[in-house]
Design a protein around this motif. Structure first.
Motif, PDB file in Angstrom:
ATOM      1  N   GLU A 537       0.823  -1.206   0.000  1.00 49.71           N
ATOM      2  CA  GLU A 537       0.000   0.000   0.000  1.00 49.71           C
ATOM      3  C   GLU A 537       0.860   1.261   0.000  1.00 49.71           C
ATOM      4  O   GLU A 537       0.567   2.228  -0.708  1.00 49.71           O
ATOM      5  N   ASN A 538       1.944   1.248   0.781  1.00 50.68           N
ATOM      6  CA  ASN A 538       2.788   2.437   0.885  1.00 50.68           C
ATOM      7  C   ASN A 538       3.690   2.608  -0.327  1.00 50.68           C
ATOM      8  O   ASN A 538       4.150   3.725  -0.603  1.00 50.68           O
ATOM      9  N   GLU A 539       3.990   1.547  -1.046  1.00 49.19           N
ATOM     10  CA  GLU A 539       4.729   1.693  -2.299  1.00 49.19           C
ATOM     11  C   GLU A 539       3.932   2.551  -3.282  1.00 49.19           C
ATOM     12  O   GLU A 539       4.503   3.371  -4.004  1.00 49.19           O
ATOM     13  N   GLU A 540       2.626   2.369  -3.291  1.00 50.08           N
ATOM     14  CA  GLU A 540       1.772   3.198  -4.146  1.00 50.08           C
ATOM     15  C   GLU A 540       1.803   4.653  -3.698  1.00 50.08           C
ATOM     16  O   GLU A 540       1.829   5.567  -4.529  1.00 50.08           O
ATOM     17  N   ILE A 541       1.832   4.872  -2.371  1.00 53.77           N
ATOM     18  CA  ILE A 541       1.873   6.246  -1.854  1.00 53.77           C
ATOM     19  C   ILE A 541       3.178   6.935  -2.243  1.00 53.77           C
ATOM     20  O   ILE A 541       3.187   8.092  -2.691  1.00 53.77           O
ATOM     21  N   CYS A 641      17.854  12.404  -6.184  1.00 50.43           N
ATOM     22  CA  CYS A 641      17.330  11.073  -5.827  1.00 50.43           C
ATOM     23  C   CYS A 641      15.835  10.973  -6.087  1.00 50.43           C
ATOM     24  O   CYS A 641      15.342   9.955  -6.588  1.00 50.43           O
ATOM     25  N   TYR A 642      15.092  12.029  -5.728  1.00 47.28           N
ATOM     26  CA  TYR A 642      13.648  12.005  -5.972  1.00 47.28           C
ATOM     27  C   TYR A 642      13.342  11.858  -7.465  1.00 47.28           C
ATOM     28  O   TYR A 642      12.435  11.119  -7.857  1.00 47.28           O
ATOM     29  N   TRP A 643      14.099  12.579  -8.308  1.00 52.44           N
ATOM     30  CA  TRP A 643      13.842  12.523  -9.746  1.00 52.44           C
ATOM     31  C   TRP A 643      14.250  11.174 -10.342  1.00 52.44           C
ATOM     32  O   TRP A 643      13.531  10.607 -11.163  1.00 52.44           O
ATOM     33  N   THR A 644      15.373  10.655  -9.944  1.00 50.22           N
ATOM     34  CA  THR A 644      15.773   9.341 -10.484  1.00 50.22           C
ATOM     35  C   THR A 644      14.822   8.245  -9.995  1.00 50.22           C
ATOM     36  O   THR A 644      14.474   7.341 -10.760  1.00 50.22           O
ATOM     37  N   PRO A 656      14.517  -2.575  -6.179  1.00 50.36           N
ATOM     38  CA  PRO A 656      14.987  -1.997  -4.905  1.00 50.36           C
ATOM     39  C   PRO A 656      16.450  -1.569  -4.922  1.00 50.36           C
ATOM     40  O   PRO A 656      16.804  -0.550  -4.340  1.00 50.36           O
ATOM     41  N   GLU A 657      17.311  -2.356  -5.612  1.00 53.16           N
ATOM     42  CA  GLU A 657      18.739  -2.005  -5.592  1.00 53.16           C
ATOM     43  C   GLU A 657      19.047  -0.754  -6.405  1.00 53.16           C
ATOM     44  O   GLU A 657      20.107  -0.144  -6.240  1.00 53.16           O
ATOM     45  N   LYS A 661      18.406   5.801  -1.338  1.00 52.48           N
ATOM     46  CA  LYS A 661      18.239   5.557   0.098  1.00 52.48           C
ATOM     47  C   LYS A 661      17.011   6.280   0.635  1.00 52.48           C
ATOM     48  O   LYS A 661      16.378   5.824   1.589  1.00 52.48           O
ATOM     49  N   TYR A 662      16.663   7.419   0.010  1.00 48.34           N
ATOM     50  CA  TYR A 662      15.481   8.153   0.456  1.00 48.34           C
ATOM     51  C   TYR A 662      14.218   7.319   0.254  1.00 48.34           C
ATOM     52  O   TYR A 662      13.302   7.352   1.074  1.00 48.34           O
ATOM     53  N   TYR A 663      14.170   6.577  -0.843  1.00 50.23           N
ATOM     54  CA  TYR A 663      12.998   5.750  -1.130  1.00 50.23           C
ATOM     55  C   TYR A 663      12.828   4.684  -0.035  1.00 50.23           C
ATOM     56  O   TYR A 663      11.739   4.520   0.522  1.00 50.23           O
TER      57      TYR A 663
END
Length: 707
Positions: A537-541, A641-644, A656-657, A661-663
């Motif tokens: 659920e939080n991956e979608e958020i 990081c947010y954009w990539t 995931p790899e 790290k922010y994600y």
């Protein structure tokens, strides 16, 4: 087929071979195949044992019982089999040739710690030969006796010695009485006596009584002072505790009194506690001895006296006249100078003489131990006592009830009154072993607790009896926290209690509850299942948040011809199908189809990473059709990081790899918050690890009319 790939060292040679050990096959078959590979004949003479390495210190033989423990990369070696060695040892021990006997003792000395050797020795009746030589051979050297003693001790531990046909006990006493025996002889003799005392076999009952009768503590206590030999100290202290445990009531009390002598306690303090050269096992034995020493207070704790009608004291001795009461304005510091001249010392025998009465309601009676504690407090710390007098009478419930509660709290903490000590506790206090006769440990700590109660009541701003239970709860936490530091003198104890404030207790309580909750969240299977659901659920958020950042756009420095050029503004179109590039005047310069983007290059892998202030700020968008790159440098690491993250998720390349790290941090935080919200109502409630069993199906009910 269970195979362990191991190395095997040849017999009497450093050369090694690789071997696939079949753990499903018999040990005999594996040994035969190894012998065949190295050119040795198939015979019972050879066996396999572990070869110690830097990473593995195993040195015992393989047997059918432990072969399943063999792992890949283990090192083995070919050696004489245990059957051959035991057969040879049994013959050589009876041989008159010194060289042959020496071979036997060398074998015993090397193998006496090997559990497989002990097992084979017991199964082949080799233990009887060992016992016969140990008990009857008067020509043994000290080193030979040590080797045999170690073997006998392990045979006892494994239960192979079950009778008294050989007089092992007399031999043990002879060693202790001998002139200048080796320390190892003494240590293993004490271990042998210990094994006899704890053996449940009724055949050893007579021997146990002989040990209790003929082994005085005076013979054992000097070994406790051998601070250069911690193993000998542990063996002797453990034997002392065992003697106290299995003795009858009268003998036990005599032994406890002897260990409670000032000289013995102080020697224990100086030679063991102050050295700190011991582990958890020694701490447990110190706790057990402390349990027995404090058991001298049992009679005083269990005997009750009525506070209104008795011949031991009057209430006026401890309670003030209501007309003389004035609320105290300041809290006195604890009176460090003990009024020794006013207190004559504690008499344990006096507690024994008190008559036992049935328990009365707490408000009507106190124990004789509480009475002694109050007298000590009044005589040794007069000013603090007067302060407690006033506060307990003003704020309720009264000094008698509070004193009884504090004494019972300390008794529970130190297991006074319990039938047996706790099996695993290490809660010993150095002060029990090092306190003057005029300041008994329990009475002195009672005085500290009464003073601390006054301070805690002020810190909690409690002025009535409504919150009395809360004050007592915090007091217990404070005392336990201070005692966990194991202060070595009363001055250190007073300092620890002073530092343990109400706020610190509440903070420690909060930290402890947080740790327990985190362990529950990290390990409970039901919560793990919940976390997996919340993760999706939080991956979608997080995906929506990243795409929102892309649609809002951000300024970047664009790289053209290996140089940083003008600033551009990049954003994702509302239909999420185009990346739009604007100039500084917000004029649309170009649009890139998301479907044409093949992949994203991040950080040091970018060609222009050296042009960015930090490599982590650089990323490249690879375009399929025109075979070009949109090279960008972000203003900070978070933006990059947010954009990539957003671009990778948009392209369905968000493994995931690859994500930042922010994600992972933000996703973990969201899941953790959701989990805590979900289990908020279950905090401070024990959640079982397994569901309850399903009830049986109901029986079919047949109406009476049908019958």
């Amino acid at each position: 087929m269970s195979i362990a790939k191991v190395s095997v060292e040849k017999f009497n040679s450093p050369e090694q071979i690789l071997f696939e050990f079949d753990k499903d096959d018999t040990l005999e078959s594996n040994v035969a195949r190894i012998c065949n590979l190295v050119g040795l004949p198939k015979t019972y003479v050879y066996g396999i044992k572990y070869q110690p390495t830097k990473t593995c210190d195993k040195n015992h033989y393989l047997s059918e019982n432990n072969v399943q423990d063999l792992k890949h990369s283990d090192c083995l070696k070919i050696a004489f089999s245990l059957e051959f060695i035991i057969s040879r040892t049994k013959m050589n021990l009876k041989n008159e040739d010194p060289a042959m006997r020496q071979i036997a003792f060398d074998d015993i000395c090397k193998l006496c710690e090997d559990p497989v050797f002990i097992e084979k020795l017991g199964e082949s009746n080799g233990d009887k030969v060992i016992l016969e030589v140990f008990c009857n051979d008067e020509g043994l050297t000290p080193e030979e006796r040590v080797a045999l003693l170690r073997t006998v001790v392990h045979l006892f531990t494994k239960g192979y010695i079950q009778d008294t046909t050989q007089n092992i006990l007399q031999k043990a006493f002879d060693i202790l009485k001998s002139f200048n025996p080796l320390l190892d002889e003494i240590k293993f003799t004490l271990l042998l006596l210990q094994n006899i005392l704890v053996n449940p076999n009724e055949n050893f009952t007579e021997w146990k009584q002989i040990i209790i009768k003929n082994l005085p503590l005076l013979k054992l206590t000097p070994y406790v002072w051998q601070k250069a030999q911690p193993d000998l100290q542990y063996a002797s202290l453990r034997l002392i505790n065992t003697l106290i445990k299995i003795s009858d009531h009268q003998k036990r009390r005599e032994l406890i009194k002897e260990m409670n002598l000032k000289q013995n306690r102080e020697n224990m303090y100086h030679h063991i506690i102050m050295e700190r050269n011991y582990g958890k096992d020694m701490e447990h034995e110190l706790y057990i001895l402390q349990f027995y020493l404090l058991s001298l207070f049992n009679e005083g704790l269990n005997s009750k006296i009525c506070i209104d009608n008795n011949t031991f004291f009057t209430r006026d001795e401890f309670e003030l006249n209501p007309n003389d009461l004035r609320p105290p304005t300041i809290l006195l510091d604890f009176e460090e100078e003990i009024g020794a001249s006013r207190y004559s010392g504690f008499n344990y025998e006096q507690l024994q003489q008190y008559p036992r009465k049935p328990s009365l309601p707490n408000k009507d009676c106190i124990s004789h131990l509480t009475l002694e504690a109050l007298r000590y407090y009044r005589n040794a710390h007069a000013k603090n006592f007067q302060q407690s007098q006033i506060e307990e009478q003003l704020y309720e419930p009264g000094i008698f009830i509070t004193s009884e509660r504090v004494v019972n709290m300390l008794a529970e903490m130190f297991h006074i009154g319990n039938a047996t000590p706790c099996e695993h506790s290490t809660f010993y206090q150095p002060l029990v072993f090092y306190c003057p006769a005029r300041t008994p440990f329990l009475l002195e700590i009672f005085s500290h607790c009464m003073w601390l109660l006054s301070r805690t009541r002020r810190e909690m701003k409690v002025a009535t009896g409504v919150d009395y239970e809360k004050v007592m709860y915090i007091l217990k936490k404070q005392v336990k926290s201070a005692l966990n530091t194991k202060p070595k003198n009363f001055k250190s104890l007073a300092a620890e209690l002073s530092n343990t404030t109400f706020k610190s207790v509440m903070e420690n309580k909060r930290i402890s509850e947080e740790k327990e909750l985190q362990v529950l969240i990290d390990t409970h299977p039901c919560i793990q299942e919940l976390k997996q659901k919340l993760l999706k659920e939080n991956e979608e958020i997080v995906l929506k948040q990243r795409l929102g950042i892309l649609m809002n756009g951000a300024p970047f420095s664009r790289v053209l011809e290996k140089k940083l050029q003008q600033r551009v503004y990049i954003k994702l179109s509302k239909n999420k199908k185009e990346l739009q590039v604007f100039d500084q005047a917000h004029n649309l310069k170009e649009s890139l189809l998301v479907s044409d983007i093949t992949h994203i290059v991040i950080g040091k892998n970018c060609d222009h990473a050296n042009l960015a202030p930090k490599p982590d700020l650089a990323f490249s968008i690879i375009i399929k059709i025109v075979e070009e790159k949109l090279k960008c440098v972000a203003k900070d690491e978070q933006t990059a990081c947010y954009w990539t993250d957003g671009l990778l998720l948009l392209l369905n390349q968000g493994r995931p790899e690859k994500l930042s790290k922010y994600y992972s941090e933000e996703l973990e935080q969201l899941v953790a918050m959701d989990v805590r919200l979900q289990i908020l109502e279950l905090q401070n409630i024990s959640i079982p690890n397994a569901p309850p069993p399903e009830p049986p199906l109901p029986q079919v009910l047949i109406p009476e009319s049908v019958l």
